[in-house]
Scaffold this motif. Structure first.
Motif, PDB file in Angstrom:
ATOM      1  N   ASN A 303       0.828  -1.205   0.000  1.00 31.32           N
ATOM      2  CA  ASN A 303       0.000   0.000   0.000  1.00 31.32           C
ATOM      3  C   ASN A 303       0.867   1.261   0.000  1.00 31.32           C
ATOM      4  OD1 ASN A 303      -2.825   0.991   0.224  1.00 31.32           O
ATOM      5  ND2 ASN A 303      -2.076   1.910   2.112  1.00 31.32           N
ATOM      6  N   ALA A 304       1.953   1.241   0.774  1.00 36.97           N
ATOM      7  CA  ALA A 304       2.865   2.388   0.799  1.00 36.97           C
ATOM      8  C   ALA A 304       3.572   2.560  -0.530  1.00 36.97           C
ATOM      9  CB  ALA A 304       3.881   2.209   1.922  1.00 36.97           C
ATOM     10  N   ASN A 305       3.842   1.462  -1.212  1.00 37.30           N
ATOM     11  CA  ASN A 305       4.515   1.556  -2.517  1.00 37.30           C
ATOM     12  C   ASN A 305       3.639   2.261  -3.543  1.00 37.30           C
ATOM     13  OD1 ASN A 305       6.852   0.961  -4.057  1.00 37.30           O
ATOM     14  ND2 ASN A 305       5.733  -0.672  -5.094  1.00 37.30           N
ATOM     15  N   ILE A 306       2.322   2.176  -3.379  1.00 37.23           N
ATOM     16  CA  ILE A 306       1.424   2.921  -4.276  1.00 37.23           C
ATOM     17  C   ILE A 306       1.661   4.413  -4.108  1.00 37.23           C
ATOM     18  CG2 ILE A 306      -0.985   3.459  -4.745  1.00 37.23           C
ATOM     19  CD1 ILE A 306      -1.711   0.624  -3.976  1.00 37.23           C
ATOM     20  N   GLY A 307       1.857   4.858  -2.858  1.00 38.78           N
ATOM     21  CA  GLY A 307       2.136   6.280  -2.624  1.00 38.78           C
ATOM     22  C   GLY A 307       3.401   6.729  -3.317  1.00 38.78           C
ATOM     23  N   ALA A 308       4.447   5.905  -3.301  1.00 36.66           N
ATOM     24  CA  ALA A 308       5.689   6.256  -3.988  1.00 36.66           C
ATOM     25  C   ALA A 308       5.476   6.314  -5.492  1.00 36.66           C
ATOM     26  CB  ALA A 308       6.777   5.250  -3.636  1.00 36.66           C
ATOM     27  N   ALA A 309       4.686   5.375  -6.025  1.00 39.63           N
ATOM     28  CA  ALA A 309       4.421   5.374  -7.470  1.00 39.63           C
ATOM     29  C   ALA A 309       3.592   6.590  -7.884  1.00 39.63           C
ATOM     30  CB  ALA A 309       3.700   4.089  -7.851  1.00 39.63           C
ATOM     31  N   ARG A 310       2.675   7.018  -7.029  1.00 34.62           N
ATOM     32  CA  ARG A 310       1.890   8.217  -7.337  1.00 34.62           C
ATOM     33  C   ARG A 310       2.761   9.473  -7.297  1.00 34.62           C
ATOM     34  NH1 ARG A 310      -3.556   7.304  -3.594  1.00 34.62           N
ATOM     35  NH2 ARG A 310      -4.629   5.808  -4.973  1.00 34.62           N
ATOM     36  N   ALA A 311       3.644   9.538  -6.300  1.00 33.69           N
ATOM     37  CA  ALA A 311       4.493  10.724  -6.157  1.00 33.69           C
ATOM     38  C   ALA A 311       5.443  10.889  -7.330  1.00 33.69           C
ATOM     39  CB  ALA A 311       5.282  10.635  -4.849  1.00 33.69           C
ATOM     40  N   ALA A 312       5.752   9.813  -8.039  1.00 32.61           N
ATOM     41  CA  ALA A 312       6.671   9.899  -9.181  1.00 32.61           C
ATOM     42  C   ALA A 312       6.098  10.732 -10.323  1.00 32.61           C
ATOM     43  CB  ALA A 312       7.024   8.501  -9.674  1.00 32.61           C
ATOM     44  N   LEU A 357       5.682   5.560 -15.945  1.00 27.80           N
ATOM     45  CA  LEU A 357       5.155   5.902 -14.624  1.00 27.80           C
ATOM     46  C   LEU A 357       3.763   5.326 -14.412  1.00 27.80           C
ATOM     47  CD1 LEU A 357       6.335   9.620 -14.279  1.00 27.80           C
ATOM     48  CD2 LEU A 357       7.393   7.552 -13.367  1.00 27.80           C
ATOM     49  N   ARG A 358       2.928   5.354 -15.446  1.00 28.91           N
ATOM     50  CA  ARG A 358       1.587   4.781 -15.345  1.00 28.91           C
ATOM     51  C   ARG A 358       1.667   3.276 -15.117  1.00 28.91           C
ATOM     52  NH1 ARG A 358      -3.173   6.107 -13.660  1.00 28.91           N
ATOM     53  NH2 ARG A 358      -2.961   4.094 -12.642  1.00 28.91           N
ATOM     54  N   ALA A 359       2.608   2.634 -15.817  1.00 26.69           N
ATOM     55  CA  ALA A 359       2.777   1.185 -15.648  1.00 26.69           C
ATOM     56  C   ALA A 359       3.291   0.858 -14.251  1.00 26.69           C
ATOM     57  CB  ALA A 359       3.725   0.638 -16.714  1.00 26.69           C
ATOM     58  N   ASN A 360       4.196   1.692 -13.733  1.00 31.91           N
ATOM     59  CA  ASN A 360       4.692   1.479 -12.373  1.00 31.91           C
ATOM     60  C   ASN A 360       3.564   1.579 -11.355  1.00 31.91           C
ATOM     61  OD1 ASN A 360       7.348   0.974 -13.010  1.00 31.91           O
ATOM     62  ND2 ASN A 360       7.974   3.115 -12.835  1.00 31.91           N
ATOM     63  N   LEU A 361       2.681   2.548 -11.543  1.00 36.94           N
ATOM     64  CA  LEU A 361       1.549   2.699 -10.631  1.00 36.94           C
ATOM     65  C   LEU A 361       0.602   1.511 -10.752  1.00 36.94           C
ATOM     66  CD1 LEU A 361      -0.080   4.280  -8.580  1.00 36.94           C
ATOM     67  CD2 LEU A 361      -1.085   5.599 -10.459  1.00 36.94           C
ATOM     68  N   ASP A 362       0.319   1.082 -11.992  1.00 42.67           N
ATOM     69  CA  ASP A 362      -0.547  -0.086 -12.181  1.00 42.67           C
ATOM     70  C   ASP A 362       0.060  -1.315 -11.503  1.00 42.67           C
ATOM     71  OD1 ASP A 362      -2.289   1.463 -13.623  1.00 42.67           O
ATOM     72  OD2 ASP A 362      -1.557   0.811 -15.586  1.00 42.67           O
TER      73      ASP A 362
END
Length: 475
Positions: A303-312, A357-362
């Motif tokens: 769940n925290a990794n989603i925050g990092a992916a969004r911040a990118a 970045l979109r793929a990282n978030l997905d």
């Protein structure tokens, strides 16, 4: 420069609460609110006076020999040692990730001395020059305005906590494995002793039959049957001798060292070896079983990794700044007027990256969904394990009671058969059948007692018991 640094610090403080980590919601437990009910369960779930997770292994195991063996295993077992080292490794990784939130301040000194030949010199003459500097500052400090570093730090923290729970699971499994190996060893020792006694009885019967055959009282069939009973018992004797040796080797491997020379005398297999524990409610497992806590921490990490992916997706702002002194001569490095400073903010805004970045978030969101499914599965497996052990607790007790009653009946049958054979009422075949049946029933009683004790140990393990907290291990 001071005003600029102060402004950036104020801005960073104002934005320090910014986080793009999704709000965490614990998934609903995909199991019933109560344990299964039925004839196989009885009142097993309500027995005992303390929860398993609150009952230390020294209290649960009453056998002094087993207590010492568990202690030796906790000190020497290599799997447990690896698990503890993994906790320390992830603790270090978390501290590394957390350190990125703060600037790295360094003091640097440099000096160069160079000679230029005449054809490279602007004056047309060879010359020798130098430059010396001493600075104090920060280099490429990322200002975490959008919480990317905090998200990564939170992910590292949750991974560390998950590894800590994995170490607890390893300890619980080790304690249960040592207990089961010890109980198996004791059961095989009891079976070996039983086989030795039975072989002695069969040999005495064979010798008696041989004498009867020699005087013409017993026939060749009775003699052959007596001999087959002796041979069968010798087969069992070799089997249990092998099993006892292998049990000892398995126990030694779990201990990580040899058996203690001062190992005390253990309790008999039919003694009260274990403390009784209640099952509690299925919801209690979420806070008591380390493997479930581990799965939840891994879910929080995802769940925290989603925050990092969004911040990118947002601008990356970094700062390089230093102040110091510089001079062309080492002797003038700290003279008046030699001061120097550098202030270099940098911003990077992603514009086009081919959907990376979109793929990282997905990917981060999919990993979170996977962790949810794994967490729910872990809960279901834990529920099944406890339910199975509760059914085993009740039914094994009934089975043991029935087996003891069968043993009493079989002993009576054997006594009657022996008297009738001695008085010539029945043939030796009836006595041999009674001997074999008595041997089989005694073997089965030991096997049932072992299974009942092992199921109690597995219930204790399934409820999260066996973990001994040795103190705080905060990162």
């Amino acid at each position: 420069m001071r005003q600029s640094l102060l402004s950036l610090a104020v801005a960073a403080a104002l934005l320090s609460g910014c986080s793009l980590i999704p709000d965490y919601q614990r998934p609903d437990a995909p199991v019933a609110a109560d344990w299964p009910q039925g004839e196989a369960y009885g009142s097993a779930a309500s027995e005992g006076s303390r929860a398993a997770a609150d009952l230390q292994w020294r209290e649960f195991f009453r056998d002094p020999a087993l207590q010492q063996l568990v202690q030796v295993a906790l000190e020497n077992n290599r799997d447990l040692r690896v698990a503890a080292l993994n906790v320390e490794a992830y603790r270090a990784l978390y501290r590394i990730q957390r350190a990125d939130l703060l600037p790295s301040v360094s003091a640097d000194g440099a000096g160069t001395r160079q000679r230029l030949p005449a054809d490279l010199s602007q004056t047309g003459e060879a010359r020798t020059g130098g430059q010396y500097s001493a600075t104090l500052g920060v280099n490429a400090w990322e200002l975490d305005f959008f919480g990317r570093l905090r998200s990564l730090s939170e992910q590292a923290l949750q991974q560390y906590l998950a590894t800590e729970q994995a170490a607890r699971s390893t300890q619980i499994s080790l304690v249960a494995s040592v207990a089961n190996a010890y109980l198996q060893w004791q059961a095989d020792l009891a079976l070996l002793e039983l086989t030795q006694d039975t072989l002695k009885t069969f040999e005495e019967s064979y010798q008696l039959t041989q004498r009867s055959f020699d005087v013409g009282v017993a026939d060749a069939l009775a003699l052959s049957q007596a001999r087959s009973a002796v041979d069968s018992a010798r087969v069992s004797l070799a089997q249990y001798q092998r099993l006892v040796a292998q049990d000892r080797n398995a126990l030694t491997q779990l201990l990580g060292s040899g058996l203690p020379a001062d190992l005390p005398q253990g309790l008999a297999l039919d003694a009260e070896l274990l403390e009784q524990v209640p099952a509690g409610l299925p919801a209690d497992l979420l806070q008591r079983r380390p493997d479930l806590l581990q799965a939840e921490y891994q879910l929080k990490a995802a769940n925290a990794n989603i925050g990092a992916a969004r911040a990118a997706f947002f601008p990356n702002i970094s700062l390089t700044a230093n102040a110091g002194t510089a001079s062309s001569q080492l002797s003038g490095l700290f003279d008046s007027g030699s001061g120097t400073w550098l202030f270099q903010p940098q911003i990077s805004l992603p514009i086009f990256n081919a959907g990376r970045l979109r793929a990282n978030l997905d990917y981060a969101e999919l990993q979170s969904d996977i962790q949810v499914a794994q967490y729910e599965k872990a809960i279901q497996v834990a529920f099944q394990e406890v339910a199975d052990r509760l059914a085993a607790r009740t039914t094994y007790r009934r089975q043991l009671d029935a087996q003891r009653a069968l043993l009493d009946t079989t002993e009576t049958y054997y006594d009657l058969a022996e008297r009738r054979y001695r008085t010539g009422v029945d043939s030796y075949l009836t006595l041999l059948d009674a001997q074999r049946q008595l041997f089989s029933v005694r073997q089965q009683l030991i096997a049932d007692r072992l299974a009942q004790l092992s199921s109690e140990v597995e219930l204790y393990k399934a409820l999260g018991g066996g973990w001994s907290d040795t103190g705080s291990n905060a990162p």
